[in-house]
Scaffold this active site. Sequence first.
Site, mmCIF file in Angstrom:
data_model
loop_
_atom_site.group_PDB
_atom_site.id
_atom_site.type_symbol
_atom_site.label_atom_id
_atom_site.label_comp_id
_atom_site.label_asym_id
_atom_site.label_seq_id
_atom_site.Cartn_x
_atom_site.Cartn_y
_atom_site.Cartn_z
ATOM 1 N N ARG A 55 0.873 -1.124 -0.160
ATOM 2 C CA ARG A 55 0.100 -0.026 -0.125
ATOM 3 C C ARG A 55 0.754 1.166 0.070
ATOM 4 O O ARG A 55 0.252 2.330 -0.491
ATOM 5 C CB ARG A 55 -0.823 0.015 1.245
ATOM 6 C CG ARG A 55 -2.166 -0.692 0.961
ATOM 7 C CD ARG A 55 -3.135 -0.519 2.032
ATOM 8 N NE ARG A 55 -2.880 -1.186 3.356
ATOM 9 C CZ ARG A 55 -3.271 -2.686 3.357
ATOM 10 N NH1 ARG A 55 -4.150 -3.117 2.809
ATOM 11 N NH2 ARG A 55 -2.977 -3.210 4.434
ATOM 12 N N ARG A 56 2.059 0.997 0.398
ATOM 13 C CA ARG A 56 2.956 2.522 0.349
ATOM 14 C C ARG A 56 4.287 1.903 -0.501
ATOM 15 O O ARG A 56 4.712 1.258 -0.689
ATOM 16 C CB ARG A 56 3.226 2.839 1.841
ATOM 17 C CG ARG A 56 4.056 2.016 2.550
ATOM 18 C CD ARG A 56 4.149 2.472 4.082
ATOM 19 N NE ARG A 56 5.315 1.871 4.839
ATOM 20 C CZ ARG A 56 6.424 2.136 4.829
ATOM 21 N NH1 ARG A 56 7.074 2.963 3.949
ATOM 22 N NH2 ARG A 56 6.997 1.070 5.488
ATOM 23 N N GLU A 137 3.896 -23.270 6.258
ATOM 24 C CA GLU A 137 4.813 -23.301 7.240
ATOM 25 C C GLU A 137 5.044 -22.310 7.941
ATOM 26 O O GLU A 137 5.168 -22.514 9.317
ATOM 27 C CB GLU A 137 6.434 -23.723 6.569
ATOM 28 C CG GLU A 137 7.478 -24.286 7.544
ATOM 29 C CD GLU A 137 7.043 -25.673 8.134
ATOM 30 O OE1 GLU A 137 6.914 -26.452 7.690
ATOM 31 O OE2 GLU A 137 6.819 -25.553 9.271
ATOM 32 N N VAL A 140 3.076 -21.355 11.411
ATOM 33 C CA VAL A 140 3.189 -21.889 12.869
ATOM 34 C C VAL A 140 4.720 -21.802 13.456
ATOM 35 O O VAL A 140 5.613 -22.561 12.630
ATOM 36 C CB VAL A 140 2.645 -23.326 12.737
ATOM 37 C CG1 VAL A 140 2.915 -24.262 14.240
ATOM 38 C CG2 VAL A 140 1.085 -23.573 12.436
ATOM 39 N N ASP A 209 -3.212 -15.388 18.893
ATOM 40 C CA ASP A 209 -2.304 -16.043 18.069
ATOM 41 C C ASP A 209 -1.889 -17.339 18.296
ATOM 42 O O ASP A 209 -1.766 -18.163 17.461
ATOM 43 C CB ASP A 209 -1.211 -15.148 17.986
ATOM 44 C CG ASP A 209 -0.003 -15.395 17.040
ATOM 45 O OD1 ASP A 209 -0.013 -15.116 15.919
ATOM 46 O OD2 ASP A 209 1.298 -15.955 17.726
ATOM 47 N N LYS A 213 -2.350 -20.967 15.878
ATOM 48 C CA LYS A 213 -1.436 -21.937 15.459
ATOM 49 C C LYS A 213 -1.711 -23.271 16.066
ATOM 50 O O LYS A 213 -1.682 -24.427 15.217
ATOM 51 C CB LYS A 213 0.002 -21.510 16.054
ATOM 52 C CG LYS A 213 0.405 -20.105 15.401
ATOM 53 C CD LYS A 213 1.528 -19.535 16.135
ATOM 54 C CE LYS A 213 1.985 -18.354 15.600
ATOM 55 N NZ LYS A 213 2.892 -17.405 16.740
HETATM 56 N N1 HSE Z 1 3.173 -12.298 16.740
HETATM 57 C C1 HSE Z 1 3.772 -13.616 16.354
HETATM 58 C C2 HSE Z 1 4.747 -14.010 17.771
HETATM 59 C C3 HSE Z 1 4.538 -13.782 15.254
HETATM 60 O O1 HSE Z 1 4.883 -13.235 18.488
HETATM 61 O O2 HSE Z 1 4.945 -15.228 17.584
HETATM 62 C C4 HSE Z 1 4.987 -14.892 14.591
HETATM 63 O O3 HSE Z 1 3.728 -15.900 14.420
#
Ligand code: HSE
Length: 443
Positions: A55-56, A137, A140, A209, A213
């Site tokens: 976008r930039r 890959e 995770v 997050d 995963k």
């Molecule tokens: N924000 C994620 C972490 C980045 O701190 O593990 C990698 O998936």
Amino acid sequence: MSNEAALDQNKESINIAIAGFGTVGSAVFNLLQDMSEEIERRLGESIRVVAVGARRSYPGVDFSGVQLERDVTKLALIPEVDIVLELMGGTDTAKELIIAAIANGKHVVTANKALLAEMGEEIFAAARQAGVVVAFEAAVAGGIPFIKALREGLAANRIDWLAGIINGTGNFILTEMLTGQRAFDEVLSEAQALGYAEADPTFDVEGIDAAHKLTLMAAIAFGIPLQYEKLTIEGISEVSLADIDYAEQLGFKIKHLGIAKRHENSVELRVHPTLIPKSSLLASVDGVMNAVMVQAHAVGPTLYYGAGAGGMATASAVVADVMDVVRQINLPKGSISAPLGYERVSASLPVMSKEEFLCAYYLRLSVADNTGALAKIATILSEAGIGIEAILQKETAGDHTPLVILTHLIEEASVKKAISVISQLPDVKAPIQMLRVDYLDKA
Ligand code: HSE
């Protein structure tokens, strides 16, 4: 050179388009340049970046011969592009781009765990129908080639359980709090500045997050559907420095773990801060490093360790996926394998609710220094069927004494009920902190 001329010159190579030029996208661009000769030697053909969507502008970067697009979805329409790399994150535009790329017969490499955990079924189905690969890959455990290890390397095993530190930011924060005796907020800002944190850092500190995963890992480990919405999810934002220090004195470290266990007729999927014995291998995984321990029936325990976040570590996984896709492109048509490693997914292993699984618990209370207070608490626990493993009583601070109790294995509902009764005692100052304990190797 015009864009058309640049594309024409690249006809003999595998052509890729990179969507997103942040920490990961720019690292992938640099790594491909840095390793171009070695990659060509390994694959027998070269990989060229022919288009970048961002976008930039990036004034300092040499984009000669590269078509630049502000509208990333246009990358899916460039005829010469063989593989689209989605490295933007987010779920809206990223999904639009990936679906369009698949519809146009392009293979996809993505690091987007949120998108795959929540909408992966639809994306993988579209890819299989179109006969293209979606490789992930980097979604995770950052740079650790964990998906390849689990899906391919452990394919002959029944996976009993896996437990991993799978959020680099969270592990960085917990490590810095312990070693530097620093406050949570201060360390989070540092992780953001280092490029580890998600665009929305609540994804890191609230366990989202890690849950994304774990959803992918569990699907690959057990051959079950992607079921993000059924996970038990807790983050580290409620873990205090006092908890970290008391855990240390009791012989534990607090780590944010993703845990997946297979039972006979169900699976247990949870992410939460966990007290683990200091002697366990995962307890020495510090900073931004990730590690996953897998208990598999034929090989036994195996451990995977490496950088879980950061530009180059993630780029390592992304570029490896690109190379993998190139190898698959060269196979006869129709030989694309199942993205999650199972041709037949099982619907008969439901995910357990958190009321169903057994855990040991760490309880931290603040109790008035009155004779008999501890006896009353012990009676309530005993009446609830909760056995005590250890008790730690600290020096009185003001008019209250910090008291830490470790319980035996018990259902969460019983602990919650006992906590609510204990909280009513006039001697006890609410709230009571509750964390889970896992002895891992003994599981
Ligand atoms: N924000 C994620 C972490 C980045 O701190 O593990 C990698 O998936």
